[in-house]
Structures are given as structure tokens and as C-alpha cells.
Enzyme design. Structure first.
Site, short mmCIF file in Angstrom:
data_model
loop_
_atom_site.label_atom_id
_atom_site.label_comp_id
_atom_site.label_asym_id
_atom_site.label_seq_id
_atom_site.Cartn_x
_atom_site.Cartn_y
_atom_site.Cartn_z
N ASP A 21 -3.84 2.46 -5.28
CA ASP A 21 -2.53 2.45 -4.60
C ASP A 21 -2.25 1.19 -3.79
O ASP A 21 -1.36 1.20 -2.95
CB ASP A 21 -2.37 3.70 -3.72
CG ASP A 21 -2.90 3.52 -2.32
OD1 ASP A 21 -3.92 2.83 -2.16
OD2 ASP A 21 -2.28 4.06 -1.39
N GLU A 22 -2.97 0.12 -4.06
CA GLU A 22 -2.70 -1.09 -3.27
C GLU A 22 -2.89 -2.35 -4.11
O GLU A 22 -3.70 -2.39 -5.03
CB GLU A 22 -3.58 -1.16 -2.02
CG GLU A 22 -5.03 -1.14 -2.35
CD GLU A 22 -5.95 -1.25 -1.15
OE1 GLU A 22 -5.64 -1.97 -0.19
OE2 GLU A 22 -7.03 -0.64 -1.22
N ASP A 75 0.85 -1.20 0.00
CA ASP A 75 0.00 0.00 0.00
C ASP A 75 0.88 1.24 0.00
O ASP A 75 1.75 1.41 0.86
CB ASP A 75 -0.91 -0.01 1.24
CG ASP A 75 -1.97 1.09 1.17
OD1 ASP A 75 -3.15 0.75 1.06
OD2 ASP A 75 -1.60 2.28 1.23
P1 TTP Z 1 -5.31 5.15 1.05
O1 TTP Z 1 -4.29 4.09 0.75
O2 TTP Z 1 -6.47 4.79 1.94
O3 TTP Z 1 -4.61 6.40 1.73
P2 TTP Z 1 -3.21 7.07 1.44
O4 TTP Z 1 -2.39 6.28 0.47
O5 TTP Z 1 -3.42 8.49 1.05
O6 TTP Z 1 -2.53 7.07 2.87
P3 TTP Z 1 -1.89 5.82 3.66
O7 TTP Z 1 -0.44 6.15 3.80
O8 TTP Z 1 -2.59 5.82 4.98
O9 TTP Z 1 -2.14 4.59 2.84
O10 TTP Z 1 -5.92 5.71 -0.29
C1 TTP Z 1 -5.17 5.82 -1.50
C2 TTP Z 1 -5.58 7.08 -2.24
O11 TTP Z 1 -7.00 7.04 -2.51
C3 TTP Z 1 -5.35 8.36 -1.46
O12 TTP Z 1 -4.02 8.87 -1.63
C4 TTP Z 1 -6.41 9.27 -2.01
C5 TTP Z 1 -7.54 8.36 -2.41
N1 TTP Z 1 -8.61 8.40 -1.39
C6 TTP Z 1 -9.67 9.27 -1.59
O13 TTP Z 1 -9.75 9.96 -2.61
N2 TTP Z 1 -10.65 9.35 -0.62
C7 TTP Z 1 -10.60 8.62 0.54
O14 TTP Z 1 -11.49 8.73 1.40
C8 TTP Z 1 -9.48 7.73 0.73
C9 TTP Z 1 -9.36 6.92 2.00
C10 TTP Z 1 -8.52 7.67 -0.25
MG MG Z 2 -2.19 4.18 0.70
#
Ligand code: TTP
Ligand code: MG
Length: 375
Positions: A128-129, A30
Site C-alpha cells: 500500500d505504499e 501511503d
Molecule cells: P500500513 O500502511 O502500515 O497500515 P494501514 O494502511 O492499514 O493504515 P495507515 O492508514 O496507518 O497507513 O500497512 C498496510 C497494510 O499492510 C495494512 O492495511 C494491513 C497490512 N499490515 C499487516 O498485515 N500487518 C501489520 O502489522 C501492518 C502494520 C500492516
Molecule cells: Mg497504509
């Protein structure tokens, strides 16, 4: 500040990370604060500053929400999905940027292609995962080395950091990747699963949203360990049979499998409702907004799709998916909208709904030799 260091953690009793023959070893990769990291990568002067990607805060009067924010911004209490007006109050001097979905989609594609090139079955699940089935590594120690290699490869290729969870199943791997963010690797082998999960708040477990957390709290269940020790019949009486898998997971048995929703090159979005709903209008407008978001990614990458899959998670944790293939590849949002609304209608019954998702797959693109993601 994103630390590029790799922290290998074994939270449980086992130290050797060994796996017996046939043990599944799943990696969950992730990206760290993905949209914000991509922005900081192309504008290095933003590094170390609180950065929020989302709607325009308009000096605190803006409507709309933050998509995500850098870890510096998180220190001020800013979070994904928070109204930007609130984010502005918490940190008025943060750098607020509008999202550039096309660019994030293309960076995501590079990363997924890189992961696909490693030769393990790959299951991208969102922008992103992704999961990798690394069972063929044969041991958790080797899978931990693979995790560190993946971090290095992604950093070299994109300049971005990610966190990786290594575990005997999908659900625990996802919890583990979140355990040491940013830049961590957390390895949970078979012997340490139960001990790793036990002290965590129940909300950390995939599938437990705000509402379920509240209901579990009311029953005196706060941690995964509390859930593991709770009478299963009482839980079934309250939540239905869907709770059985969650109860087994709490006891360290992660039976989560890859389903038809995972694993092929696809574009997907899903959303969990704050309160479970049976309101057809809310479900329908939410589905339309998911379609619009996915179609933006589709247009950004100049792709066309043929198959639409709708995912619905009902109250009681039961999840269903239903797919429909169109007669031809297209990038026309109206066609995806019509198909997804028809599928959604077929899936509605008396149960309230916790989550809905959309996936577009059977992707056609100019160079089909690039399409080797998945198994
Ligand atoms: P996530 O992997 O949930 O969050 P992140 O990568 O920003 O942070 P983390 O380090 O905790 O993993 O989500 C991936 C992307 O998806 C995030 O960069 C932006 C988008 N996203 C949204 O647009 N709305 C949301 O509510 C979430 C959770 C994510
Ligand atoms: Mg993330």
C-alpha cells in the site's frame, strides 16, 4: 471517519515551498487503513463502523493478530499486529473480517499501475505504499499539486483515500505521509525539514524500532530534536557507525537513497523484531512465514518470479540485501524458501538482527506490456 479533504501543511518556517535547481523532491504515497478501506469499499454498509481485518477473534478466545483496522476502530485503541483477543476486549461490537489477500493485491496493483502512468520514477515498497521521484516538478508547490492530483486519481479509480508526504528525501517523505492521516498532504521543503522533525518522538523516524527507542530513551533522547543535538561520538559508541545517517537525518539532512530493494515491480514483506535476535531458528521460521505471505499474493495475481532478495537490518542500523536468481520463473514456494534460507544463512554473523525482509522480483506475467512500473 476518513476525510476526503486534502490538507496541505507546511510545518516549518518556509512558506513558498521552493526548491533550488538539483533539489530532490520525493513523494511518499501511503493508503489509509488499506485492507479495512478495501473491505469498506466493497461493503459500503460497513463505512463509519469499527472494522478489524485479521484472525477470527472467536468471542475473545481467538489466537492471531489484527492486520489493520478502520480509523473508527483505532478510537478504541485497536492497532495493527495487536492480538485479536485484545482487539475484541477493546471493541466487541467491531466487525471482524478475515483477510482477502488476493483482492488486496489486485487493488494494490491497480493503484501502482495508476501511479506508474504518471511518468515519474516509481518505487513501490509494499502493498500500500510507493515513492515517486518528483524532482522534475522543479518546486515543492508543484509537487504539492501533484500530491493532490494523485489523491484525486486514486479516489476516482478505487474509491480509496491515501496520504502523501512531499520532502527532499525518502525518510522525511515517509514521516510526512504519516503526519496527517487519513487523507492529508504534508509538504516539508528543504528549509523546514529540521523544524518539522525536531518535536517528533524518535520512534517516528524510519529505522527506529521499539528496542532502539528504549535505548535512546535511556540516554535521555525522546525527540528527534534531542537526537540531533546529541554527541555523535557517544551515539557511535553505543550503536555503531550505522547511527550516523540517522543523526544526520535528525539534523535535517535526508540522504536516504533508493536501493536495489526498491523500484522494480516486486512483491515484498518485511518484519521488525520486538527484540533484536540472533536465534537462527526464529530467523528461519520468520523468513518462511514472510515467504508464505508473499506467495499468497503471487498466487492471487497468477504471477511467477525469478529473483529472490533477502534484506537484513542488523543491530546498529546497518542494512544489507543479497539476491539470487533462480534458473527459471516459478511460483513454487519451496524454491523461494530454499533460496531465501540459503541467502539468510550467508548473511548471519555475530551481529543481532533487527529486521528481515523478502522480495520476489523479475516478475513474469501474461501481458508483459503491463510491466512498466519502476524506472
Ligand atoms: P500500513 O500502511 O502500515 O497500515 P494501514 O494502511 O492499514 O493504515 P495507515 O492508514 O496507518 O497507513 O500497512 C498496510 C497494510 O499492510 C495494512 O492495511 C494491513 C497490512 N499490515 C499487516 O498485515 N500487518 C501489520 O502489522 C501492518 C502494520 C500492516
Ligand atoms: Mg497504509
Amino acid at each position: 471517519m476518513i476525510s476526503p479533504s486534502c490538507t496541505i501543511t507546511s510545518p516549518g518556517a518556509s512558506s513558498a515551498f521552493e526548491a533550488s535547481a538539483g533539489t530532490r523532491i520525493i513523494l511518499h504515497v501511503d493508503m489509509d487503513c488499506f485492507y479495512a478501506s478495501v473491505e469498506m469499499q466493497r461493503r459500503p454498509e460497513l463505512r463509519g463502523r469499527p472494522v478489524v481485518v485479521g484472525a477470527d477473534p472467536k468471542g475473545g478466545r481467538g489466537r492471531g493478530v489484527a492486520c489493520t483496522c478502520s480509523y473508527e476502530a483505532r478510537k478504541f485503541g485497536i492497532r495493527s499486529a495487536m492480538p485479536v483477543s485484545r482487539a475484541y476486549v477493546l471493541c466487541p461490537h467491531a466487525v471482524f473480517l478475515p483477510p482477502d489477500f488476493d483482492h488486496y493485491a489486485s487493488v494494490s496493483r491497480q493503484i501502482m499501475d495508476l501511479l506508474g502512468s504518471l511518468g515519474f520514477p516509481l518505487y513501490p515498497v509494499s502493498i500500500d505504499e510507493a515513492y515517486l521521484d518528483a524532482s522534475s516538478c522543479g518546486s515543492f508547490s508543484r509537487a504539492a499539486e501533484l500530491a493532490a492530483t494523485i489523491q484525486e486519481m486514486i479516489r476516482n479509480r478505487s474509491g480509496l483515500t491515501c496520504s502523501v508526504g512531499v520532502a527532499p528525501g525518502k525518510s522525511v517523505a515517509k514521516v510526512a505521509s504519516d503526519y496527517r492521516k487519513p487523507g492529508g498532504v504534508t509538504v516539508v521543503d528543504l528549509l523546514s525539514v529540521r523544524g518539522f522533525l525536531a518535536p517528533l518522538p524518535v520512534r517516528k523516524v524510519p529505522g527506529v524500532g521499539k528496542r532502539a527507542e528504549q535505548e535512546l530513551f535511556e540516554m535521555g533522547i525522546r525527540t528527534v530534536g534531542d537526537l540531533a543535538g546529541f554527541d555523535i561520538q557517544v551515539l557511535i559508541g553505543r550503536f555503531g557507525k550505522g547511527i550516523i545517517a540517522l543523526h544526520r537525518l535528525a539534523q535535517g539532512i535526508d540522504e536516504s537513497v533508493f536501493d536495489e530493494y526498491d523500484g522494480v515491480r516486486s512483491l515484498s514483506r518485511e518484519t521488525t523484531f520486538d527484540i533484536d535476535t540472533g536465534d537462527p531458528d526464529l530467523l528461519s521460521t520468520t523468513m518462511d512465514s514472510l515467504i508464505s505471505a508473499v506467495c499468497e499474493n503471487l498466487a492471487g495475481e497468477n504471477l511467477r518470479c525469478k529473483t529472490v532478495t533477502v534484506k537484513v537490518r542488523y543491530q546498529g542500523f546497518v542494512t544489507r540485501t543479497k539476491s539470487r536468481s533462480l534458473s527459471h520463473h516459478t511460483n513454487d514456494p519451496a524454491q523461494f524458501r530454499a533460496a531465501s534460507q540459503a541467502l539468510l544463512r550467508e548473511m548471519l554473523d555475530e551481529r543481532k538482527i533487527r529486521l528481515i525482509g523478502i522480495r520476489l522480483s523479475a516478475i513474469e506475467e501474461p501481458d508483459s506490456s503491463q510491466m512498466t512500473l519502476g524506472v
